[in-house]
Scaffold this active site. Sequence first.
Site, PDB file in Angstrom:
ATOM      1  N   HIS A   1      -5.511 -19.599  13.562  1.00  0.00           N
ATOM      2  CA  HIS A   1      -6.922 -19.970  13.409  1.00  0.00           C
ATOM      3  C   HIS A   1      -7.693 -18.910  12.619  1.00  0.00           C
ATOM      4  O   HIS A   1      -8.415 -19.233  11.677  1.00  0.00           O
ATOM      5  CB  HIS A   1      -7.601 -20.204  14.761  1.00  0.00           C
ATOM      6  CG  HIS A   1      -9.089 -20.295  14.598  1.00  0.00           C
ATOM      7  ND1 HIS A   1      -9.716 -21.439  14.162  1.00  0.00           N
ATOM      8  CD2 HIS A   1     -10.064 -19.347  14.706  1.00  0.00           C
ATOM      9  CE1 HIS A   1     -11.006 -21.203  14.027  1.00  0.00           C
ATOM     10  NE2 HIS A   1     -11.243 -19.949  14.362  1.00  0.00           N
TER      11      HIS A   1
ATOM     12  N   ASP B   1       0.864  -1.170   0.000  1.00  0.00           N
ATOM     13  CA  ASP B   1       0.000   0.000   0.000  1.00  0.00           C
ATOM     14  C   ASP B   1       0.906   1.226   0.000  1.00  0.00           C
ATOM     15  O   ASP B   1       2.019   1.191   0.516  1.00  0.00           O
ATOM     16  CB  ASP B   1      -0.924  -0.027   1.224  1.00  0.00           C
ATOM     17  CG  ASP B   1      -2.054   0.970   1.084  1.00  0.00           C
ATOM     18  OD1 ASP B   1      -2.122   1.644   0.034  1.00  0.00           O
ATOM     19  OD2 ASP B   1      -2.860   1.092   2.017  1.00  0.00           O
TER      20      ASP B   1
ATOM     21  N   ASP C   1      -8.435  -6.794   1.875  1.00  0.00           N
ATOM     22  CA  ASP C   1      -7.444  -6.868   2.947  1.00  0.00           C
ATOM     23  C   ASP C   1      -8.072  -6.259   4.183  1.00  0.00           C
ATOM     24  O   ASP C   1      -8.952  -5.397   4.075  1.00  0.00           O
ATOM     25  CB  ASP C   1      -6.170  -6.079   2.604  1.00  0.00           C
ATOM     26  CG  ASP C   1      -6.348  -4.598   2.868  1.00  0.00           C
ATOM     27  OD1 ASP C   1      -7.002  -3.932   2.039  1.00  0.00           O
ATOM     28  OD2 ASP C   1      -5.891  -4.105   3.910  1.00  0.00           O
TER      29      ASP C   1
ATOM     30  N   CYS D   1     -13.263 -26.633  12.014  1.00  0.00           N
ATOM     31  CA  CYS D   1     -12.049 -26.037  11.436  1.00  0.00           C
ATOM     32  C   CYS D   1     -10.912 -27.059  11.410  1.00  0.00           C
ATOM     33  O   CYS D   1     -10.732 -27.820  12.362  1.00  0.00           O
ATOM     34  CB  CYS D   1     -11.653 -24.812  12.260  1.00  0.00           C
ATOM     35  SG  CYS D   1     -10.147 -24.007  11.688  1.00  0.00           S
TER      36      CYS D   1
ATOM     37  N   CYS E   1      -6.873 -25.697  15.875  1.00  0.00           N
ATOM     38  CA  CYS E   1      -8.062 -26.482  16.212  1.00  0.00           C
ATOM     39  C   CYS E   1      -7.765 -27.986  16.245  1.00  0.00           C
ATOM     40  O   CYS E   1      -8.423 -28.730  16.967  1.00  0.00           O
ATOM     41  CB  CYS E   1      -9.191 -26.184  15.226  1.00  0.00           C
ATOM     42  SG  CYS E   1      -9.872 -24.526  15.463  1.00  0.00           S
TER      43      CYS E   1
ATOM     44  N   CYS F   1      -7.609 -26.198  11.073  1.00  0.00           N
ATOM     45  CA  CYS F   1      -6.318 -25.519  11.229  1.00  0.00           C
ATOM     46  C   CYS F   1      -5.474 -26.208  12.299  1.00  0.00           C
ATOM     47  O   CYS F   1      -5.964 -27.019  13.091  1.00  0.00           O
ATOM     48  CB  CYS F   1      -6.528 -24.040  11.571  1.00  0.00           C
ATOM     49  SG  CYS F   1      -6.840 -23.700  13.319  1.00  0.00           S
TER      50      CYS F   1
HETATM   51 ZN   LIG Z   1      -9.083 -23.395  13.609  1.00  0.00          ZN
END
Ligand SMILES: [Zn+2]
Length: 385
Positions: free
Chosen positions: A336, A94, A267, A305, A310, A307
Amino acid sequence: MKGGFSFQLLKGVEGEGRLGRIATPHGSFSTPAFMPVGSQGSVKSLDPADLMEIGTEIFLCNAYHLYLRPGTEVVKRLGGLHRFMGWDGPILTDSGGFQILSLCALREVESEGVRFRSHLDGSLHFLTPEKVVRIQEELGADIMMVLDDCPPHPISYGEAKAAEELTTQWAKRAKRAKSGDAHALFGIVQGGIYSELRRQSAHDLMEIGFDGYAIGGLSVGEEKEITFEMTEMTTSILPNDFPRYLMGMGTPEDILVGVRTGVDMFDCVLPTRCARTGILFTSFGKLNIKNARYSRDEDPVDPQCGCYTCCNFSRAYLRHLFLSRELLAYRLNAIHNLFYYHSLMRDIRQAISQDTMDQFEREFFSQRGKGNGGDSEEEGGEIVC
Ligand SMILES: [Zn+2]
């Protein structure tokens, strides 16, 4: 280095969204895309391996911040931003128009450029559209943004018009200052909350000709309805075969609306900022990990989830880390939250591809507030993007 910059529109259905693919000298990414924010050259608490693992394909750095510290010269001497950060994927920088507005005690806009005092040490600086392009080229950004006059909200029609006209003048100069095709340059549509000015701005920028078009100066305090009205009106004017980037927004709900109005790139600091305040995004809404109810909760943040956080840690452990101010809390929370955002974008792309956006959106909202542990709006904490 791979090829140059290009945008391929794979599918576009009015009112549903667009599917695309953007190629840059450092690899390509699918759109609609969410770009995590790493203003200082780092997505807070995460390293490049984390980012790749959670599915980040491009992220955003800020030329204003890096120009002030460590200085463009330092980054250039150390091989450019990619090498400096150890990230070989696409980077968008930016220009700093918004940061100069929001961070600096002194901000004097002149036709030649903008004079400001650094928010770090009070030193005086003067940036021109040409200098901002040079800074981003020296940093080695794949996608650069023009310097824009991003006025505060609220402003009068006259003030918004002056800012729009100056942004157009600066955009012309930025385009002339760009050297070669190694870096893409996006124009930024301004015009405040005035449709006529936004329309003029979009047309002026299209006449100059950019590699992509951003919608700036929104989400600065105006009502959300107006934000989306301005976004939709602008995307309806912008050419189909160039990417559109809605700057600085938003919540998962904002992204859904933005996608439907034809935006390709987003973003926002929200997922990483919220990670640092203990607010986690889940398929059933926001979860405030600080709540006492999680002190013995062995479930993951979001059972749906996949990830790293998790798959390996309980809410009780994350709560303990957060309340103990352990640094790991910020990393696990950020992993996460960004994984959630990237999964959301993947699901949206799939829905556009399969013409199931309506169904996807119904399911998205029907899950809100469900599930064990979904916190109410108050408990989830106020979220400001
Ligand atoms: Zn997660």
